[in-house]
Design an enzyme around this catalytic site. Sequence first.
Site, short mmCIF file in Angstrom:
data_model
loop_
_atom_site.label_atom_id
_atom_site.label_comp_id
_atom_site.label_asym_id
_atom_site.label_seq_id
_atom_site.Cartn_x
_atom_site.Cartn_y
_atom_site.Cartn_z
N ASN A 237 0.88 -1.17 0.00
CA ASN A 237 0.00 0.00 0.00
C ASN A 237 0.91 1.22 0.00
O ASN A 237 1.45 1.61 1.03
CB ASN A 237 -0.88 -0.04 1.26
CG ASN A 237 -1.84 1.12 1.31
OD1 ASN A 237 -1.80 2.02 0.45
ND2 ASN A 237 -2.69 1.13 2.31
N ARG B 27 -2.53 -2.27 -3.39
CA ARG B 27 -3.77 -1.53 -3.14
C ARG B 27 -3.73 -0.26 -4.00
O ARG B 27 -2.78 0.53 -3.90
CB ARG B 27 -3.87 -1.12 -1.67
CG ARG B 27 -5.10 -0.30 -1.42
CD ARG B 27 -4.93 0.62 -0.26
NE ARG B 27 -6.11 1.45 -0.12
CZ ARG B 27 -6.12 2.62 0.49
NH1 ARG B 27 -5.02 3.12 1.00
NH2 ARG B 27 -7.22 3.31 0.59
N HIS C 152 -12.75 2.75 -0.05
CA HIS C 152 -12.75 1.74 1.03
C HIS C 152 -13.45 0.46 0.58
O HIS C 152 -13.96 -0.29 1.41
CB HIS C 152 -13.48 2.25 2.30
CG HIS C 152 -12.77 3.31 3.05
ND1 HIS C 152 -13.43 4.32 3.70
CD2 HIS C 152 -11.45 3.52 3.26
CE1 HIS C 152 -12.55 5.11 4.29
NE2 HIS C 152 -11.34 4.66 4.04
N ARG D 2 -10.67 15.31 7.17
CA ARG D 2 -11.50 15.66 6.00
C ARG D 2 -12.89 16.09 6.45
O ARG D 2 -13.46 15.48 7.35
CB ARG D 2 -11.61 14.47 5.04
CG ARG D 2 -10.40 14.28 4.16
CD ARG D 2 -10.45 12.99 3.38
NE ARG D 2 -9.62 11.97 3.99
CZ ARG D 2 -9.62 10.69 3.65
NH1 ARG D 2 -10.41 10.27 2.68
NH2 ARG D 2 -8.84 9.82 4.25
N GLU E 234 -8.17 -5.56 5.30
CA GLU E 234 -7.94 -5.15 3.91
C GLU E 234 -6.77 -5.92 3.30
O GLU E 234 -6.82 -6.32 2.15
CB GLU E 234 -7.70 -3.64 3.85
CG GLU E 234 -8.99 -2.87 4.09
CD GLU E 234 -8.79 -1.39 4.32
OE1 GLU E 234 -8.30 -1.04 5.41
OE2 GLU E 234 -9.11 -0.60 3.43
#
Length: 405
Positions: free
Chosen positions: A9, A83, A171, A231, A375
């Site tokens: 990732n 990813r 996601h 965010r 993940e």
Amino acid sequence: MPKSVLVINCGSSSIKFALLLEDQEFRIHGLAENLGTPEARIKGVTVGNEPVDIRIPNADHKQALEVGLERLANYKPDAIGHRIVHGGTLTKAELLTDDIIEKIRQATPLAPLHNPAHLVGIEATKRLFPDLPQVAVFDTAFHQTMPEHAFRYALPKFLYTEHNVRRYGFHGTSHAYVSERGSELAGSFKQGGWLTAHLGNGSSTCAIWNGQSVDTSMGLTPLEGVVMGTRSGDVDPSIHSFLASNLGWDIYKIDKMLNSQSGLLGLSNLSNDMRTLIEASEQGNEDASIAIEVFCYRLAKSLAALSCGLPRIDGLFFTGGIGENSAYIREKTLAYLPHFGFNLSKEQNDNLKRGTEGRIDAGKGPQIWVVPTDEEGRIAKETENVVNEVSQAAAKKFEADVAMA
Ligand code: AMP
């Protein structure tokens, strides 16, 4: 069939990597951070759970991967799964061919912070392991099943048809894993209507019908939707013209504010970390308290809105650092949804051990579960699937060629 999969990732200044060995029973984790600076280092754990902390001043992505993987000399990967945040309209994991790499490059305007970093990681692993199969697993792919009325914005049509301006969602790897695992635990594998709340530093919600994403809170970019660590989530888009006209801000400054200085951090003026905010709130910090309240209220509002995508609600899954670990946030969020019939068991919610999966409702209503996300495991599995499909297809072609000869 790959026995070990290296999951990468790659961020702009960091790389998370994990080597999943022998049917995912063993994992080696690493994080290379501050890349390109004198503080660059790799932290992680080895197979024996030994901590690793190596300084690699000024190392770039390739050097960091080289150093990290050198430590794993006895555990060479058989395949690599990357990813990738934005896959544009790609609908599933893909073997990394020149064509797929080009598609990732083309999706860069939609994920300007993430996709260029992923391409650097791909470049590095291709040079380090030229003979290994490499697979791209996209955050956006799971949401490609959304119906058009869920993924279109009410904007001029040409922006969609000529410039791909639409909702993509992110996601996806987490929502896919958690909804599959959760529905399996609930005894209705990939059946029925479920809501997922992935609550971490980045947060999003998803509505899943019979195992497929039908709507999600994030949109063109991972800024839309619920309140996150830094965010803003949803704001009136006129904020741009308001700030430009009244404060003279340019688009970059506004973008930075919405992505890096807003959310829990902006509201609290203290931290983007939910643990810190809960502690501060307990000590009477009013800004921390309002940040938590806005987070939970807007999360509940998002779940209620997404329920429109489902013919019925069988239940809700919480995941991510906050969703898995904070009974307090789960309880506060559900308190805003009494009309959905959720019947939280305070005892089961409070007593659920951290990092474990478990049911936290008291029956007589939609089920509520905590399902720790995985993940990395999901990316490794998808990588295995793609590699197996490709080798089966190659074997079939070989057989056909032999038969023709
Ligand atoms: P993630 O991005 O999934 O690693 O999640 C990070 C977020 O999880 C941070 O905001 C942490 O403060 C939050 N978190 C982790 N543990 C807890 C906890 N016990 N209570 C509340 N928030 C937590």
